[in-house]
Design a protein around this motif. Structure first.
Motif, PDB file in Angstrom:
ATOM      1  N   LEU A 228      15.728  43.399   7.601  1.00 51.76           N
ATOM      2  CA  LEU A 228      15.322  42.006   7.524  1.00 51.76           C
ATOM      3  C   LEU A 228      16.318  41.065   8.167  1.00 51.76           C
TER       4      LEU A 228
ATOM      5  N   GLU B 230      13.063  37.487   2.159  1.00 51.81           N
ATOM      6  CA  GLU B 230      12.168  36.662   2.957  1.00 51.81           C
ATOM      7  C   GLU B 230      12.981  35.630   3.732  1.00 51.81           C
TER       8      GLU B 230
ATOM      9  N   GLU C 174       7.511  30.029   6.836  1.00 50.85           N
ATOM     10  CA  GLU C 174       8.117  31.363   6.869  1.00 50.85           C
ATOM     11  C   GLU C 174       8.193  31.828   8.321  1.00 50.85           C
TER      12      GLU C 174
ATOM     13  N   LYS D 115       6.506  37.972  10.971  1.00 50.31           N
ATOM     14  CA  LYS D 115       6.739  39.410  10.868  1.00 50.31           C
ATOM     15  C   LYS D 115       5.856  40.116  11.890  1.00 50.31           C
TER      16      LYS D 115
ATOM     17  N   GLY E 211       4.615  43.705   9.378  1.00 51.96           N
ATOM     18  CA  GLY E 211       5.270  43.563   8.088  1.00 51.96           C
ATOM     19  C   GLY E 211       6.777  43.545   8.131  1.00 51.96           C
ATOM     20  N   VAL E 212       7.368  43.530   9.328  1.00 53.68           N
ATOM     21  CA  VAL E 212       8.826  43.586   9.460  1.00 53.68           C
ATOM     22  C   VAL E 212       9.312  42.395  10.279  1.00 53.68           C
ATOM     23  N   TYR E 213      10.350  41.714   9.781  1.00 52.65           N
ATOM     24  CA  TYR E 213      10.955  40.636  10.553  1.00 52.65           C
ATOM     25  C   TYR E 213      11.651  41.215  11.785  1.00 52.65           C
TER      26      TYR E 213
ATOM     27  N   THR F 277      12.239  44.704  16.388  1.00 55.31           N
ATOM     28  CA  THR F 277      12.017  44.814  14.956  1.00 55.31           C
ATOM     29  C   THR F 277      13.080  45.695  14.335  1.00 55.31           C
TER      30      THR F 277
END
Length: 514
Positions: A16, A315, A328, A331, A334-336, A352
């Motif tokens: 993250l 987050e 926000e 992503k 689902g991954v930053y 990523t």
């Protein structure tokens, strides 16, 4: 190609990590499309430095000091890598002490001590990047720097674009400030502060105290960060007994109350609640992060049902200067992203985390394709596994040929440097690809890169160690130079090229980016 480094860093997980750009709403599309790749330079030999040797250089401040001895004298010159000109020079006896020079990366200023015949300092002169004398005084106490402020000779100045603006006079200099500015750990938007684990002291532009905040003795694990407008975000925990009924969150080992506050420069405190524990905040200064239209970025671990979730659930949001959460950050699957690279052509690369993927995005952050297997990118070309492609995914060059094969070496401006190996003889040669292959030298060992900006070739008809330096477009910048090196600066894209001639004397060139 504009490389934008990651903003946030977690020690426990790379999943993250945050990057310098976010969702389309947080992006400045004009900045995405800016191209800072240079393939050509105007070259000027700096003859005023001929015969001098470089004593020291400062990348952040953008200056170098050069010297030349002609007994019984020695001359020092301060040269600006930003403007390509000599800022000042001093000639003295070789037996004298070396003069005192000073450089400051934040203000971009330099100063030099003025001495009398006995070598005693009798004052200092401050110079701007273009060599203009912008302050000269008789105090023997060296200038003191704090952020963008300079204290010298009973006056506080603000430095801006290599110039000084007088802001205030110090009535009793030695008593009030003891000849130096107060210790400043951070500043933003005209607010200065000394921040430590126990307190925050705010100062205004004249370094009068405007507010003080004291950390409570009961605080545990404090985290204090200045925001973009000079407000300071404070977070700390208060340990509670394991049988406590009222608490904000718990871990496997303890229960805590969580305190989050925004402290204004006047010392007034506002309570905030981010519904999670902040692990890092980054102030998004437009000069450092031009792609983002946001004030600050925050990474936090959420609290759910009074349980602090692990780092894997962290987050990332925009954090307003008021302490309120904004949008926000995006992503991918689902991954930053770890970080982004603006390629200078309206495209971005997004890397990523643990999925270890590199995605090609358009300026709206829509995924164009997965380019994880590619070796490198310029504003014009993509270096793939089997060849070179454009951004329409057309293959422009196939590495494997009937008589040999190309292998990728490095980028050079917009272009690609390649090594060709002959299948039959094993001989290697160097090529540059700029839409077509152009041979640089039949003997690959005669080619050398100068970072990713220039390259050199040792002419095949010479037996000494001199080389010719080329710009990416093939223009000759300097010939017959040994051990060439380049010095860049953080203020602009110009380069300072230096080395030795065949006689061993220093030669210097200033390259203005086109």
């Amino acid at each position: 190609m504009k490389r934008i480094l990651a903003l946030l860093c977690l020690c426990l997980t790379a999943v993250l990590l945050f990057c310098s750009c976010g969702g389309a709403a947080l992006f400045d599309k004009k900045e995405i499309e800016k191209n800072d790749t240079h393939n050509a330079y105007d070259v000027t030999e700096v003859k005023t430095l001929s015969g001098y040797r470089m004593e020291t250089n400062d990348y952040n401040a953008g200056y170098g000091v050069f010297s030349k001895t002609e007994a019984p004298n020695i001359t020092y010159k301060v040269f600006s890598f930003v403007t390509g000109s000599v800022v000042c020079e001093i000639t003295q006896k070789t037996s004298d002490l070396e003069p005192e020079f000073g450089f400051d990366g934040e203000t971009g200023l330099c100063y030099i001590a003025n001495t009398n015949a006995d070598g005693v300092v009798v004052g200092y002169t401050l110079y701007g990047k273009d060599g203009t004398v912008i302050a000269k005084g008789k105090s023997d106490i060296a200038p003191s720097f704090a952020g963008d402020r300079v204290l010298y000779d009973n006056k506080i100045y603000q430095a801006k674009d290599g110039a000084l603006v007088e802001k205030a006079k110090v009535i009793d200099w030695n008593t009030a400030l003891r000849g130096t500015l107060p210790s400043i750990t951070d500043y933003a938007d005209g607010v200065y502060a000394n921040i430590d684990a126990a307190s925050i002291v705010f100062y205004d532009e004249e370094f009068d105290v405007t507010g003080i905040y004291l950390m409570p003795e009961s605080s545990f694990n404090p985290d204090v960060t200045m925001l973009a407008n000079g407000n300071v975000f404070v977070q700390y925990m208060v340990p509670l007994p394991l049988d406590a009924k009222n608490y904000d969150f718990s871990t496997s080992m303890a229960k805590f109350d969580l305190v989050q506050e925004v402290v204004k420069p006047n010392g007034k405190v506002s309570q905030v609640n981010l519904d999670g524990v902040v692990t890092e905040i980054v102030r998004l200064d437009p000069d450092d992060y031009p792609l983002i239209d946001a004030e600050n970025a925050v990474m936090l671990c959420p609290i759910k049902d009074k349980l602090l979730l692990s780092d894997d659930n962290a987050e990332i949001y925009e954090l307003k200067n008021s302490g309120r959460l904004g949008a926000e950050f995006p992503k991918f699957d689902g991954v930053y992203a770890i970080d982004f690279t603006a390629l200078g052509n309206g495209y971005l690369l997004a890397e990523t985390g643990y999925t270890d993927r590199t995605l090609l995005l358009d300026k709206n952050l829509k995924v164009v394709g997965d380019v994880s297997g590619c070796s490198d990118f310029t504003d014009r070309y993509i270096v793939g596994i089997d060849g070179i492609y454009d951004y329409e995914m057309n293959r422009l060059l196939t590495f494997k040929k009937t008589d040999g094969k190309y292998s990728y070496v490095t980028t050079c401006g917009s272009n690609i440097i390649l090594k060709f190996t002959d299948n039959e003889t094993g001989d290697t040669s160097a090529y540059i690809f700029d839409g077509k292959e152009t041979k640089l030298t039949s003997n690959y060992t005669r080619y050398q890169p100068l970072s990713d900006k220039l390259y050199t070739v040792h002419p095949i008809d010479t037996i000494d160690n001199t080389v010719t330096v080329y710009a990416p477009d093939g223009t000759v910048l300097a010939g017959d130079i040994m051990n060439p090196k380049i010095q860049s600066n953080r203020q602009n894209d110009n380069l300072f090229l230096y080395g030795l001639n065949a006689s061993g004397d220093g030669v210097y060139y200033y390259l203005t980016a086109k």
